[in-house]
Design an enzyme around this catalytic site. Structure first.
Site, PDB file in Angstrom:
ATOM      1  N   SER A  79       0.798  -1.224   0.000  1.00 37.78           N
ATOM      2  CA  SER A  79       0.000   0.000   0.000  1.00 37.78           C
ATOM      3  C   SER A  79       0.832   1.277   0.000  1.00 37.78           C
ATOM      4  O   SER A  79       0.317   2.346  -0.331  1.00 37.78           O
ATOM      5  CB  SER A  79      -0.955   0.024   1.201  1.00 37.78           C
ATOM      6  OG  SER A  79      -0.240   0.168   2.406  1.00 37.78           O
ATOM      7  N   LYS A 157       0.578   4.629   6.770  1.00 44.91           N
ATOM      8  CA  LYS A 157      -0.017   5.457   5.701  1.00 44.91           C
ATOM      9  C   LYS A 157       0.590   6.858   5.775  1.00 44.91           C
ATOM     10  O   LYS A 157       1.321   7.190   6.694  1.00 44.91           O
ATOM     11  CB  LYS A 157      -1.543   5.566   5.866  1.00 44.91           C
ATOM     12  CG  LYS A 157      -2.295   4.241   5.950  1.00 44.91           C
ATOM     13  CD  LYS A 157      -2.304   3.469   4.642  1.00 44.91           C
ATOM     14  CE  LYS A 157      -3.075   2.160   4.789  1.00 44.91           C
ATOM     15  NZ  LYS A 157      -2.925   1.296   3.582  1.00 44.91           N
TER      16      LYS A 157
END
Length: 286
Positions: A79, A157
Site C-alpha cells: 500500500s 499510511k
C-alpha cells in the site's frame, strides 16, 4: 659430653631443620596454597554474575528504547509502494519509527505514520499469535521485550489532512484539501498502474469529509492498492457506496491522533534500500 658428641648433635639438629623445611610446609604455605586453589572458581562466579548484570541492563535499555524512543516495523503490504516496499515476492522494508516526536508535536500533512487501526479498520485482520497456548504465551512474552510484533492491526499510511480540514476528491478537481488541489510527487504511475492526470481520484470519488479535531485523514502512496481512509466510509445508501468498503465507521475513515504510534524515519533493512522516509507536504509543494 665431649666436643665430638656436641658437634654430632648440632649436625643432627641442622639436618632435621633442613628436612622439615623441605618436606613439611608451614601453616603460611598451606594458607597460600588454599587461596590459590580457591581463586579460579571465585573469578568464574564473578564473571558470570557480571555477564548476567550486563545482559539485564541491555534488555532493560532495549525495552525502554522500543517503548519510548524508536521501534522497527516490517512493511507487510504494497500500500505504500514505491516509498516503502512490501510487494509480493520482494523483501519487505523494515522501518525505524520515531516514537518521541509526537510527544511534543502532532502529525502534519505529508508525514508517514504508523498507527493502530481503529475498530472499523480491523475487518479481515487475523491475529498473528499461535493457536498453541504455550507458544502464544511465549510470543506475548517476546512481544513485551520487542522481539515479536504486538498482536494488533498496526498500519502505515501518509497523512493527507488533519483536524479541521476538509478533504474531497472529484473527477473534475482531483484530490483537494480545503478546496486546494494537492501536489503528490511520491505517487508513481507505474506502481499504481493508473495516471492521476487521466483518473484524478485514482479510485472512487469521495467527500467532502471534514476531519474532526484530533483526528487524521490518511492514504497510501500506492493509491490504487490501499484500503485507507477512503474505504472506511459511513453507512451509505447502496446506490451511494459505489463499491466502497463502507465499514460503518462513524468517524468516516479518520484516525485518532492518540492511535498514532510514531513517525517513519528511515528504512533500516534491506541494506540496499537504506535511507530516510520522505515527509513531503502535498498541501505546500509547488
Amino acid at each position: 659430653m665431649d666436643p665430638e658428641q656436641r658437634g654430632a648433635e648440632r649436625r643432627a639438629d641442622y639436618s632435621e631443620g633442613v628436612t622439615g623445611s623441605a618436606d613439611a610446609p608451614d601453616a603460611a604455605d598451606e594458607d597460600l596454597r588454599e587461596d590459590v586453589d580457591e581463586d579460579p572458581p571465585k573469578k568464574k562466579r564473578g564473571a558470570v554474575r557480571e555477564a548476567a548484570i550486563l545482559l539485564s541492563i541491555a534488555l532493560v535499555l532495549y525495552y525502554v528504547m522500543l517503548t519510548f524512543i524508536a521501534r522497527p516495523y516490517l512493511i507487510p503490504s504494497e500500500s505504500m509502494e514505491p516509498t516503502l516496499h512490501g510487494c509480493a515476492g520482494c523483501v519487505g522494508d523494515r522501518i525505524m519509527v520515531d516514537k518521541v516526536t509526537y510527544d511534543f508535536s502532532t502529525p502534519e500533512p505529508g508525514d508517514v505514520i504508523v498507527f493502530k487501526g481503529p475498530p472499523a479498520w480491523n475487518i479481515g485482520y487475523k491475529s498473528i499469535r499461535s493457536d498453541s497456548t504455550p507458544i502464544r504465551y511465549l510470543q506475548n512474552v517476546l512481544s513485551f521485550v520487542g522481539f515479536v510484533p504486538p498482536d494488533e492491526n498496526d498500519l502505515v499510511k501518509r497523512v493527507i489532512a488533519v483536524g479541521g480540514q476538509t478533504v474531497e476528491c472529484r473527477a473534475a478537481t482531483g484530490l483537494t484539501v480545503d478546496g486546494k488541489k494537492l501536489v503528490e510527487p511520491y505517487l508513481d504511475v507505474n506502481t499504481m498502474m493508473a495516471d492521476p492526470q487521466i483518473y484524478p481520484c485514482l479510485g472512487n470519488e469521495f467527500g467532502p469529509v471534514k476531519v474532526p479535531e484530533n483526528r487524521l485523514w490518511v492514504m497510501g502512496d500506492n493509491r490504487t492498492h490501499s484500503a485507507d481512509s477512503r474505504a472506511h466510509c459511513t453507512n451509505l445508501p447502496a446506490d451511494a457506496q459505489k463499491g466502497l468498503l463502507c465499514t460503518g465507521d462513524p468517524m468516516a475513515g479518520t484516525v485518532p491522533v492518540d492511535n498514532v504510534i510514531g513517525k517513519a524515519r528511515f528504512i533500516a533493512w534491506p541494506p540496499g534500500r537504506w535511507g530516510s522516509v520522505s515527509a513531503v507536504n502535498p498541501q505546500t509543494t509547488q
